[in-house]
Motif scaffolding. Sequence first.
Motif, PDB file in Angstrom:
ATOM      1  N   SER A 260      17.582  36.605  23.651  1.00 40.06           N
ATOM      2  CA  SER A 260      17.651  35.563  22.619  1.00 40.06           C
ATOM      3  C   SER A 260      17.926  36.119  21.233  1.00 40.06           C
ATOM      4  N   LEU A 261      17.090  37.030  20.760  1.00 41.76           N
ATOM      5  CA  LEU A 261      17.276  37.543  19.405  1.00 41.76           C
ATOM      6  C   LEU A 261      18.600  38.281  19.277  1.00 41.76           C
ATOM      7  N   PHE A 262      18.945  39.063  20.290  1.00 45.31           N
ATOM      8  CA  PHE A 262      20.212  39.792  20.227  1.00 45.31           C
ATOM      9  C   PHE A 262      21.416  38.854  20.285  1.00 45.31           C
ATOM     10  N   SER A 263      21.212  37.636  20.782  1.00 44.80           N
ATOM     11  CA  SER A 263      22.326  36.686  20.778  1.00 44.80           C
ATOM     12  C   SER A 263      22.759  36.370  19.352  1.00 44.80           C
ATOM     13  N   ARG A 264      21.837  36.470  18.403  1.00 45.24           N
ATOM     14  CA  ARG A 264      22.211  36.259  16.995  1.00 45.24           C
ATOM     15  C   ARG A 264      23.277  37.257  16.564  1.00 45.24           C
ATOM     16  N   ASP A 265      23.096  38.522  16.918  1.00 43.17           N
ATOM     17  CA  ASP A 265      24.066  39.545  16.531  1.00 43.17           C
ATOM     18  C   ASP A 265      25.371  39.386  17.300  1.00 43.17           C
ATOM     19  N   ALA A 266      25.260  38.960  18.585  1.00 37.45           N
ATOM     20  CA  ALA A 266      26.473  38.690  19.358  1.00 37.45           C
ATOM     21  C   ALA A 266      27.251  37.526  18.748  1.00 37.45           C
ATOM     22  N   ILE A 267      26.543  36.513  18.272  1.00 36.36           N
ATOM     23  CA  ILE A 267      27.186  35.370  17.612  1.00 36.36           C
ATOM     24  C   ILE A 267      27.870  35.816  16.328  1.00 36.36           C
TER      25      ILE A 267
ATOM     26  N   ALA B  66      43.854  22.338  10.659  1.00 37.78           N
ATOM     27  CA  ALA B  66      42.643  22.978  11.167  1.00 37.78           C
ATOM     28  C   ALA B  66      42.887  23.435  12.592  1.00 37.78           C
ATOM     29  N   GLN B  67      42.307  24.575  12.931  1.00 34.62           N
ATOM     30  CA  GLN B  67      42.406  25.120  14.279  1.00 34.62           C
ATOM     31  C   GLN B  67      41.035  25.645  14.700  1.00 34.62           C
ATOM     32  N   VAL B  68      40.734  25.473  15.983  1.00 38.21           N
ATOM     33  CA  VAL B  68      39.528  26.112  16.507  1.00 38.21           C
ATOM     34  C   VAL B  68      39.799  27.608  16.575  1.00 38.21           C
ATOM     35  N   ALA B  69      39.123  28.350  15.726  1.00 43.83           N
ATOM     36  CA  ALA B  69      39.337  29.796  15.658  1.00 43.83           C
ATOM     37  C   ALA B  69      38.661  30.520  16.804  1.00 43.83           C
ATOM     38  N   GLY B  70      37.556  29.962  17.284  1.00 40.76           N
ATOM     39  CA  GLY B  70      36.842  30.604  18.375  1.00 40.76           C
ATOM     40  C   GLY B  70      35.533  29.915  18.663  1.00 40.76           C
ATOM     41  N   GLY B  71      34.970  30.257  19.783  1.00 41.30           N
ATOM     42  CA  GLY B  71      33.649  29.770  20.155  1.00 41.30           C
ATOM     43  C   GLY B  71      32.656  30.918  20.173  1.00 41.30           C
ATOM     44  N   VAL B  72      31.403  30.598  19.981  1.00 40.50           N
ATOM     45  CA  VAL B  72      30.344  31.607  20.021  1.00 40.50           C
ATOM     46  C   VAL B  72      29.322  31.201  21.069  1.00 40.50           C
TER      47      VAL B  72
ATOM     48  N   LEU C 275      34.836  26.144   8.878  1.00 41.95           N
ATOM     49  CA  LEU C 275      33.715  25.255   9.197  1.00 41.95           C
ATOM     50  C   LEU C 275      32.922  25.889  10.325  1.00 41.95           C
ATOM     51  N   MET C 276      31.619  25.942  10.174  1.00 40.48           N
ATOM     52  CA  MET C 276      30.732  26.497  11.191  1.00 40.48           C
ATOM     53  C   MET C 276      30.000  25.348  11.880  1.00 40.48           C
ATOM     54  N   LEU C 277      30.234  25.187  13.175  1.00 44.03           N
ATOM     55  CA  LEU C 277      29.597  24.129  13.942  1.00 44.03           C
ATOM     56  C   LEU C 277      28.459  24.726  14.749  1.00 44.03           C
ATOM     57  N   GLY C 278      27.243  24.540  14.295  1.00 41.52           N
ATOM     58  CA  GLY C 278      26.094  25.094  14.992  1.00 41.52           C
ATOM     59  C   GLY C 278      24.810  24.547  14.417  1.00 41.52           C
ATOM     60  N   VAL C 279      23.736  24.622  15.203  1.00 44.07           N
ATOM     61  CA  VAL C 279      22.462  24.037  14.815  1.00 44.07           C
ATOM     62  C   VAL C 279      21.283  24.958  15.106  1.00 44.07           C
TER      63      VAL C 279
ATOM     64  N   ILE D 201      37.884  26.686  12.562  1.00 45.34           N
ATOM     65  CA  ILE D 201      36.658  26.087  13.099  1.00 45.34           C
ATOM     66  C   ILE D 201      36.023  27.097  14.052  1.00 45.34           C
ATOM     67  N   VAL D 202      34.781  27.452  13.788  1.00 46.35           N
ATOM     68  CA  VAL D 202      34.020  28.306  14.708  1.00 46.35           C
ATOM     69  C   VAL D 202      32.933  27.419  15.304  1.00 46.35           C
ATOM     70  N   THR D 203      32.979  27.238  16.610  1.00 47.97           N
ATOM     71  CA  THR D 203      32.111  26.244  17.232  1.00 47.97           C
ATOM     72  C   THR D 203      31.147  26.863  18.235  1.00 47.97           C
ATOM     73  N   ALA D 204      29.933  26.371  18.207  1.00 48.24           N
ATOM     74  CA  ALA D 204      28.908  26.747  19.179  1.00 48.24           C
ATOM     75  C   ALA D 204      28.703  25.629  20.193  1.00 48.24           C
ATOM     76  N   TYR D 205      29.708  24.752  20.320  1.00 46.62           N
ATOM     77  CA  TYR D 205      29.577  23.636  21.257  1.00 46.62           C
ATOM     78  C   TYR D 205      29.335  24.116  22.688  1.00 46.62           C
ATOM     79  N   ASN D 206      28.347  23.540  23.317  1.00 49.59           N
ATOM     80  CA  ASN D 206      28.283  23.467  24.778  1.00 49.59           C
ATOM     81  C   ASN D 206      27.445  22.261  25.124  1.00 49.59           C
TER      82      ASN D 206
END
Length: 609
Positions: A126-133, A103-109, A150-154, A71-76
């Motif tokens: 902002s735009l560079f955050s895409r590449d950091a993600i 299932a394991q949370v592999a990391g957060g972005v 699974l990619m958790l993001g919107v 699980i890769v999550t963008a939760y905040n």
Amino acid sequence: MPLHPVVERVTARIADRSRATRATYLARMEAQRTDGPARRALACGNLAHGFAAAGTDKAGLRAGAGGNIGIVTAYNDMLSAHQPMEQYPTLVRMAARNAGGSAQVAGGVPAMCDGVTQGRTGMELSLFSRDAIAMATAVSLSHEMFDAALMLGVCDKIVPGLLIGALSFGHLPVVFVPAGPMPSGIPNKQKAEVRQRYALGQASREELLDAEAASYHAPGTCTFYGTANSNQMLMEVMGLHLPGSAFVPPNTPLRDALTVAAAEQALRITALGEDYRPLARTVDEKAIVNAMVGLAATGGSTNHALHLVAIARAAGLRIDWDDLDELSQATPLLARVYPNGSADVNQFQAAGGLGLVIRELIDAGLLHPDIACVHGGDLRQQALEPWLDDLALRWREPPTQSRDADIVRGVADPFDREGGLRRLQGNLGRAVVKVSAVAPEFRRIEAPARVFDSQDALLAAFKADQLAGDFVAVVRWQGPRANGMPELHKLTPTLAALQDRGQRVALLTDGRMSGASGKVLAAIHVSPEAASGGALAKLRDGDRVRIDAEAGTMDALVAEAEWQARTPDQADLSGNRSGHGRELFAVMRAQVGPAEQGACALFVDEDTP
């Protein structure tokens, strides 16, 4: 229905242009595929680290039994769109166990909110955050513990970043899991009116804050059709969602059922089973063409003129703005969702939504139905609508016709004969313009240039009552190399107010505007950018500029000899180099490619996907 000839031609052109890089990419993905669960290849010490904290899943992970989902999550909980994802890992782990896996949370972005940083220094990240993600996603999946993801993001840069990163692990099946929109707030037209009155000094800060808080007011995605909701549309037409997942509200039984079903489906399509559907095979030239068509048909975000190029490159595919322009001209506009209309995405969904749009486009030959969707079928099944039969998740056909023809229509009766995005080119370079929200009478302008080196300089001129008459507002030094290519959405109320009082105005910039690009003509993403010696650096106050979105042209009407003899201006960009974390992104500003190549800092070698 046979494919539309333009769709067929553009798809073939992309495949031919990408033949070498796509083959290299697929070979690399095939080399990463493993026989049996991925973690079996790990040494004992590696594996022990990987399951040390796995609790009840430890025995299965140790034995190599069943598939394991990363699980890769963008939760905040600052982003309203991502706050509902807090409990998703718990749901996913439960679903995976019940299906015989884990299932394991592999990391957060990182997940920044463009709504919070709009017009602020943070927007330069902002735009560079895409590449950091994308890099954070790669780090998350690098442990060789996972058979699916699974990619958790919107939101805006988050879904493109997750997808770019996941494509480096394209041997895995990957399912995207959204959260859904917040309930509708005050009407978008009312919010826009308050913003314009505030820009004119006719509304107080408290009145503006009341309007904004009534619009952005609950967990879930903002309800206008900007980049975040365009992301969800793209995941549907590319087959990366379970059908109809995009606009189901958060914190509802149906939303939870779809999250559980996403985990179950991810385990079904691993290399351990009989229906292996790796991401590398789902995201092919057909899926990318579907994304461009979907963007045009719904009047989606201009940001995807950048993101789709970068996503395609990550999959070994080469697209450009000519492809997008040609597809948009062949695609009818089927949706009117704010800022292209007054409705929000909840009203769009109620009127028939993406299910209706996808079915109409397939029937017109404008979408490739035969892509390897993650749900196990083809794109026609992606149009199905999820519902709960008591507690059982089921799917049904979308409405046979629109429930509100002011919001969504079929191909036989579109809002416009062509889609929402166009490519411009001329002696000022190449750019993108969103025409779907611009009335036909405002799609062409010839007027003197007013040249500014920042959006704040333009706003200062407005407050000083120095913006009389018709003009083209040139805001330069806003490209990716200059300052990270921020959105300039702060200018929208001001320019709209000028247009409403009878002036003919337009924006010309090497920056971005927004997923909420509105009713004022805006030629954006100008490439080459001014900081790379682009033509915007040669413009002077008073030069006549012509922008014609219908003809696809933008030119400085300056005598050729004078134009060629001009020396480009130079800017002092030192103020953009530090503060609010900008110093950490110097390497990206130095490395980033031009806008038409996705404004991406990740691809050093043009021949390497």
